[in-house]
Design an enzyme around this catalytic site. Structure first.
Site, PDB file in Angstrom:
ATOM      1  N   LYS A 106      -2.649  -1.339  -3.189  1.00  0.00           N
ATOM      2  CA  LYS A 106      -3.595  -0.438  -2.387  1.00  0.00           C
ATOM      3  C   LYS A 106      -3.688  -1.023  -0.836  1.00  0.00           C
ATOM      4  CE  LYS A 106      -8.150   1.905  -2.613  1.00  0.00           C
ATOM      5  NZ  LYS A 106      -8.861   1.421  -1.350  1.00  0.00           N
TER       6      LYS A 106
ATOM      7  N   SER B 152      -6.142  -4.455  -3.639  1.00  0.00           N
ATOM      8  CA  SER B 152      -7.551  -4.871  -3.490  1.00  0.00           C
ATOM      9  C   SER B 152      -8.105  -5.574  -4.822  1.00  0.00           C
ATOM     10  CB  SER B 152      -8.141  -3.233  -3.499  1.00  0.00           C
ATOM     11  OG  SER B 152      -7.958  -2.706  -5.078  1.00  0.00           O
TER      12      SER B 152
END
Length: 316
Positions: free
Chosen positions: A182, A176
């Site tokens: 992530k 991210s």
């Protein structure tokens, strides 16, 4: 002419774009149901632990939703196949050759290879847009199904360490803006947004269908725009959901097995052996002490190890 065009374009878009995409999604979900048929996991009701099931059973439910969604759309085809052509101004067919509608509709059917026919009642076909409303309603039901499935996929893949983490979704956009590693569920999120748009489109089509004052509906443009957009969006997102998410989902077998062992709902399997009250006691004791159902039952000497293995083992 315009009501006829709406029916032809919607029917063709459904047959040529939407059905192939939904069929691909349906097959991918069925494939995952078969692949995961032996993956035991905890079921959930009210977002709380429930009795065990398999991941395959869960995915079989998703596949059935899409299969039924296809059938609902197919059920509207008979009405969508009726064309208003030949009714002229108010449905009487004034100033039209008596063979015009049947002849042209036959040519349209031959060209599109779709089962079009002349409207049974031209007054209904021009004054109302109930076939479009019905078709949009089936699309809305499909959108609702897609939201449920996409949300479940997001929940099941949440984590990976601090969520459910029972499945692994494809890493389409790893990382991210500030958190390396992530993996966001961007495809399920896209599915949910498309479904929200389709539900909104259906509301507009419903309101448009009400505007058939006397012999002419004056909201045909917005009905056409929204209906065709819904079909197009659903076709695109179903294909993406199938190819970029469902197809490459894998099961986290270790996490699923651990969740079952830790679940208090596992005590349900003991009820036929020891009764509801004793089972409730075990569940409460496990909850208060942080122990598993198996550990409490053994330490309290309510059941023997071999009986517990028979009742709580992976096979059962």
């Amino acid at each position: 002419m315009i009501p006829t065009t709406i029916h032809i374009s919607a029917f063709r878009s459904i047959r040529e774009r939407l059905y192939p995409a939904l069929d691909r999604l349906h097959k991918n979900l069925l494939s995952k149901a078969a692949e995961f048929e032996d993956v035991k996991k905890i079921g959930r009701t009210h977002l709380q632990d429930a009795v065990p099931m398999t991941l395959g059973q869960e995915f079989s439910g998703y596949a059935r939703q899409i299969g039924l969604g296809i059938k609902r759309i197919e059920a509207a085809e008979e009405r969508l196949g009726e064309l208003a052509l030949g009714g002229t101004a108010v449905g009487t067919g004034v100033n039209t050759h008596p063979e015009f509608a049947a002849g042209v509709i036959q040519l349209i059917s031959e060209y599109t290879k779709l089962p079009f026919k002349e409207a049974t009642n031209h007054f209904e076909a021009q004054a109302a847009q109930d076939a479009a409303v019905e078709t949009s309603g089936a699309l809305r039901a499909l959108a609702v199904s897609l939201i449920k499935i996409a949300n479940d996929i997001r929940w099941l893949g949440s984590g990976p360490r601090c969520g459910f983490g029972e499945i692994n979704i494809p890493s389409l956009q790893p990382g991210s803006s500030i958190m390396p590693g992530k993996v966001n569920p961007v495809i399920p999120e896209a599915v949910i947004q498309v479904a929200a748009q389709v539900i909104g489109n259906d509301t507009t089509i419903m309101l448009g269908g009400q505007a058939g004052n006397f012999e002419l509906n004056v909201m045909l443009p917005v009905i056409a725009y929204n209906l065709l957009q819904s079909i197009s969006l659903l076709a695109a997102v179903a294909e993406i959901f199938a190819d970029k998410c469902i197809r490459d989902i894998t099961a986290n077998r270790q996490k699923s097995a651990s969740n079952i062992e830790q679940s208090l709902a596992l005590v349900t399997a003991l009820v036929p052996e020891i009764g509801y009250d004793k089972a409730a006691f075990i569940a409460q004791e496990a909850y208060e002490t942080g122990r598993t159902i198996r550990e409490v039952a053994l330490q309290e000497k309510i059941l023997t190890d071999d009986v517990l293995e028979r009742l709580l083992g992976p096979k059962d």
